[in-house]
Design a protein around this motif. Structure first.
Motif: not given
Length: 423
Positions: A70-74, A81-95
């Motif tokens: 997941x890239x942002x809170x929003x 059809x034939x497409x769906x996303x699964x959003x997982x927890x993430x954290x910012x990459x340093x720099x």
């Protein structure tokens, strides 16, 4: 002469390529789990390439499950059809705070794929989420293929952690050698990785949208907004503004062009941690920030030449976009430029790492305008041969070979074919 990979007991150390065109194309709709730590709206070459591949696979009637952080809170998971996303927890990459890295998620992926089992898992990035996908696929005995898309081992030199280069390479080798096949975008990178012990490497290039990136999008209104006079040579850089992009060479080349032709202007499209340093070095350059879609295409087409000094690309999508936009490209002889640019025909090449030569060639772009215009026409012709449809078909062929190999990577040798010594 074609040989079966299965008859080559030393394939791990061989430099012979696996040729996509000798693999069978996918003949049926597949259920594909694509795992990546970057995807639009993030703006980078990997994210945009994956988006085009997903669109192409979807158009070929494959069922895509896209697993990403997941890239942002929003940020909301998309479904169609034939497409769906699964959003997982993430954290910012340093720099790289605008980008996210997935957290370890093996249990979640095992549960997800136990409920809805994919035909194969396609891992596009090697972060914690990618590693979790590799482990989950092993538990469920799912076939896996992967991509090598970012030179993390090379980047380490530019952030004061060069001592990590060997451990990073060791991790990447372990990661990819556990998959049936690893797709790489350039022959130079394939040879480098094979020399470092990577196995079952498949050369799959990248495409470009020639309808979007088109010389016809040249805008005199945009050039006036830049404050340039008719006939002024505008050189363009598009890309992340970061240490690994070798921006010092960009500045040096531009200064040399301007000494020879004082009216030459530089337009910089992109953003990143080195922006303030570059603004200080070239205060009269035009910094356009990050651009998207038709606006980005207009920036390409409204310039007259493209400078790309990076030496850490796995491919370099911007090279293709510039060629498609009718710009003669100056770059180092490797990655996409090494494959696509015929020096003095559709662009100019400098020997990898030879900055004085890069600067000399930049001066030629400003001085030899008739020659640059001829190269511009040839640049567009080169890009016309690189549509996405062919690339998606190649990816499908890798999927077919991955399915033939099953869940055991070592069986992949019998699923592909190799040409000894040449493509």
């Amino acid at each position: 002469m074609l040989q079966s990979i299965g008859s080559m007991p030393r394939m791990a150390s061989s430099l012979s390529p696996i040729v996509v065109d000798d693999m069978p194309a996918a003949q049926r709709s597949l259920r594909i789990a694509l795992v990546t730590e970057t995807y639009p709206p993030e703006v980078n070459g990997v994210a945009l390439t994956l988006q085009r591949i997903v669109e192409g696979l979807h158009a070929h009637h494959h069922d895509i499950q896209l697993v990403r952080p997941r890239q942002t809170v929003e940020d909301m998971a998309l479904r169609a059809d034939r497409f769906h996303e699964v959003l997982m927890r993430g954290f910012p990459i340093p720099r790289y705070p605008e980008m996210k890295m997935g957290v370890p998620s093996k249990k979640a992926l095992v549960s997800l794929w136990s409920r809805r089992r994919p035909d194969l898992v396609y891992i596009a990035t090697e972060g914690p989420l990618g590693w979790s996908a590799l482990q989950a696929a092993a538990v469920l005995k799912l076939p896996v293929c992967s991509d090598f898309r970012t030179n993390f081992h090379a980047y380490s030199r530019h952030y004061g952690i060069g001592w990590l280069q060997r451990p990073i390479m060791g991790y990447l080798r372990k990661f990819h050698n556990r998959t049936a096949f690893t797709m790489v975008p350039s022959e130079r990178l394939r040879v480098e990785l094979a020399t470092n012990g990577f196995q079952r490497l498949v050369l799959v290039s990248r495409g470009v949208d020639t309808a979007l990136f088109d010389p016809a999008r040249r805008s005199e209104e945009l050039r006036r907004a830049w404050g340039v006079e008719p006939g002024t040579v505008v050189v363009l850089y598009v890309g992340r503004l970061a240490p690994e992009k070798n921006l010092g060479a960009l500045a040096s080349a531009f200064f040399a062009m301007r000494r020879a032709h004082p009216a030459t202007r530089l337009v910089v499209v992109g953003d990143g941690p080195a922006r303030h340093t570059l603004v200080s070095a070239i205060p009269d350059a035009i910094f356009a920030g990050t651009r998207y879609g038709e606006d980005l295409a207009a920036h390409y087409a409204s310039a007259d030449a493209f400078l790309f000094p990076s030496m850490t690309e796995t491919f370099g999508n911007v090279t293709l976009e510039a060629l498609a936009s009718g710009l003669p490209v100056l770059a180092y002889d490797y990655a996409a430029a090494g494959q696509l640019i015929r020096s003095d025909e559709n662009g100019l090449l400098a020997r990898l790492g030879d900055e004085p030569e890069f600067i000399r060639q930049a001066v030629r772009l400003a001085a030899e305008r008739e020659h640059a215009l001829r190269m511009a026409l040839n640049a567009r012709q080169t890009a016309n041969e690189l549509g996405w449809e062919r690339i998606v078909t190649q990816v499908e062929s890798v999927f077919s070979a991955t399915l033939a190999a099953g869940s055991e990577p070592r069986a992949a040798g019998a699923a592909g074919r190799a040409v000894a010594g040449a493509m």
